[in-house]
Design a protein around this motif. Structure first.
Motif, PDB file in Angstrom:
ATOM      1  N   VAL A  78      14.040 -65.129  29.721  1.00  0.00           N
ATOM      2  CA  VAL A  78      13.115 -64.378  28.863  1.00  0.00           C
ATOM      3  C   VAL A  78      12.112 -65.323  28.200  1.00  0.00           C
ATOM      4  CG1 VAL A  78      12.942 -62.934  26.801  1.00  0.00           C
ATOM      5  CG2 VAL A  78      14.768 -62.516  28.471  1.00  0.00           C
ATOM      6  N   LEU A 138      11.844 -56.600  33.729  1.00  0.00           N
ATOM      7  CA  LEU A 138      13.033 -57.428  33.934  1.00  0.00           C
ATOM      8  C   LEU A 138      14.237 -56.488  34.050  1.00  0.00           C
ATOM      9  CD1 LEU A 138      14.205 -60.372  33.946  1.00  0.00           C
ATOM     10  CD2 LEU A 138      14.595 -60.064  31.483  1.00  0.00           C
ATOM     11  N   VAL A 146      12.460 -53.962  29.806  1.00  0.00           N
ATOM     12  CA  VAL A 146      13.739 -54.581  30.175  1.00  0.00           C
ATOM     13  C   VAL A 146      14.705 -53.438  30.474  1.00  0.00           C
ATOM     14  CG1 VAL A 146      15.620 -56.104  29.499  1.00  0.00           C
ATOM     15  CG2 VAL A 146      13.287 -56.566  28.691  1.00  0.00           C
ATOM     16  N   ALA A 155      18.667 -59.650  25.659  1.00  0.00           N
ATOM     17  CA  ALA A 155      17.432 -59.517  26.437  1.00  0.00           C
ATOM     18  C   ALA A 155      16.459 -58.496  25.867  1.00  0.00           C
ATOM     19  CB  ALA A 155      17.778 -59.142  27.882  1.00  0.00           C
ATOM     20  N   VAL A 162      16.827 -54.980  25.535  1.00  0.00           N
ATOM     21  CA  VAL A 162      16.761 -53.837  26.458  1.00  0.00           C
ATOM     22  C   VAL A 162      15.872 -52.738  25.869  1.00  0.00           C
ATOM     23  CG1 VAL A 162      18.103 -51.989  27.542  1.00  0.00           C
ATOM     24  CG2 VAL A 162      19.020 -54.317  27.450  1.00  0.00           C
ATOM     25  N   PRO A 198       8.801 -59.820  28.582  1.00  0.00           N
ATOM     26  CA  PRO A 198       8.716 -58.701  29.541  1.00  0.00           C
ATOM     27  C   PRO A 198       8.380 -57.393  28.833  1.00  0.00           C
ATOM     28  CG  PRO A 198      11.013 -59.274  29.145  1.00  0.00           C
ATOM     29  CD  PRO A 198      10.205 -60.300  28.433  1.00  0.00           C
TER      30      PRO A 198
END
Length: 398
Positions: free
Chosen positions: A302, A198, A316, A339, A341, A313
């Motif tokens: 997500v 992602l 990210v 998200a 990361v 995912p």
């Protein structure tokens, strides 16, 4: 023939009028006056029927060189015109290290220029170290890194001359110390089918272009790749991703502009799994980190991904625009919370003098830096190597 008549014919036929007797002018002017006269041909003056050879050959000779001169340069000009065309293909593309150095030239010249000015013919003292620390902070290297560099330079060197070359060497070594732990390649886990990546970030950081370049790299490694055009707000982003799909041979899952991004991602996950793709790259709409409603939408994307695969995912990637400087720090924090990361991609390092921000981010967040970009070409995104970056930003040979 009367003088009036002679004057009239002279004006009509362009003959040069003169007060001199008609027998004294040169042959070139006498002949036109004799031709229209009423006197029979046999009574015409001798110059009219037998002109002196001087004037006409001289005129011919004067005109001939003009024509020859105009034509002469043609064979001489033609060969150089084709020479550059033949030479152009011989130029070799620059290596990645050369492109990296050129891309970071604005950052390095701003930094090393200040260092040179500061340490030229000047003994080291507290004021010099303070000015150096300010210079490093202004270059976005971060307070911690700036302090570490100045402390090392000041150790045992007070009241001594320190060369700019020595300062640049220490700068490169200290920057490399910060970056070495985060210089981590992007690993594709073969146990996942697909490995879901992602890509997130604010507007204009180069998410779609990064996805295209990354797809090209993965395809070159022999992996099957699918792209998901999750930026459904911008028609241009969808078209851009389709073009990258054609270039790389990767299928693209796309919907009409304005379609629900989470719904598109749901379909893309299903199609990638059905096709047994190795990697699914998901684009997302650019969103400012301070827009709560947009960040909530990203959280929804997500959640949809995790309905298909609770472990996804798997990567990210946050794209950061180097030109934003310190604003990139808050982007890492907020996108990290929203998200999750897992790694960074720093783009547009060739368009800024603030490339040092990557050092500050690495020192504070310690997130893996997978790639850096120094241009728009497909080969201008490369795996991050700490030693190369540190040498380039310090203006040293790579």
């Amino acid at each position: 023939m009367s003088e009036a008549k002679r004057g009239l014919f002279g004006r009509l036929f362009g003959a040069k009028t003169t007060d001199s007797p008609p027998t004294e002018p040169d042959g070139a002017t006498a002949a036109p006056e004799a031709a229209p006269a009423d006197t029979p041909l046999e009574e015409a003056p001798a110059p009219a029927t037998t002109p002196e050879p001087g004037p006409e050959p001289e005129t011919a000779e004067a005109e001939a060189p003009a024509d020859d001169t105009a034509a002469a340069p043609v064979p001489d000009i033609a060969p150089p015109a084709t020479a550059p065309v033949e030479a152009a293909p011989a130029e070799k593309p620059k290596s990645w290290l050369a492109r990296l150095k050129a891309g970071l030239s604005r950052s390095s010249s701003s930094l090393t220029g200040g260092i040179t000015a500061l340490f030229t013919k000047r003994k080291l003292d507290a004021a010099t170290l303070e000015e150096l620390e300010d210079l490093l902070i202004q270059a976005d290297l971060g307070v911690d890194t700036a302090m570490a560099i100045t402390e090392r330079i000041g150790d045992g060197r007070f009241d001594k001359e320190v060369s700019a070359e020595e300062v640049r060497r220490i700068l490169a070594e200290e920057v490399a110390k910060v970056l070495d732990p985060v210089a981590t390649p992007l690993t594709i886990d073969a146990s996942h089918a697909p490995h879901v990546i992602l890509v997130v970030g604010v507007n204009g950081t180069g998410k779609t272009t990064t996805i295209g370049k990354l797809a090209a790299k993965l395809r070159a490694e022999g992996k099957s790749v699918m792209l998901a055009a999750g930026d459904t707000f911008r028609a241009a982003a969808v078209e851009q991703l389709k073009i990258w799909g054609e270039r790389t041979g990767a299928p693209v899952v796309a919907r009409d502009t304005g379609a629900d991004a989470a719904g598109l991602v749901f379909d893309a996950m299903r199609e990638a799994r059905a096709a047994a793709c190795d990697v699914l790259l998901i684009d997302t709409a650019g969103r400012l980190q301070n827009r709560a409603e947009l960040m909530a939408e990203l959280e929804k994307v997500v959640r949809v991904i995790r309905k298909h695969d609770p472990s996804a995912p798997h990567s990210v990637l946050l794209t950061l625009d180097a030109t934003t400087g310190q604003n990139a720090m808050s982007q890492v924090e907020i996108f990290g919370r929203t998200a999750g990361v897992t790694g960074l991609v720093m783009t547009k390092l060739d368009g800024t003098a603030r490339g040092g921000i990557l050092v500050a981010i690495a020192a504070k967040h310690k997130l893996p830096v997978h790639f850096i970009g120094v241009g728009e070409g497909v080969d201008d995104l490369e795996a991050f190597r700490a030693q190369d970056f540190a040498a380039a930003i310090a203006g040293q040979e790579i």
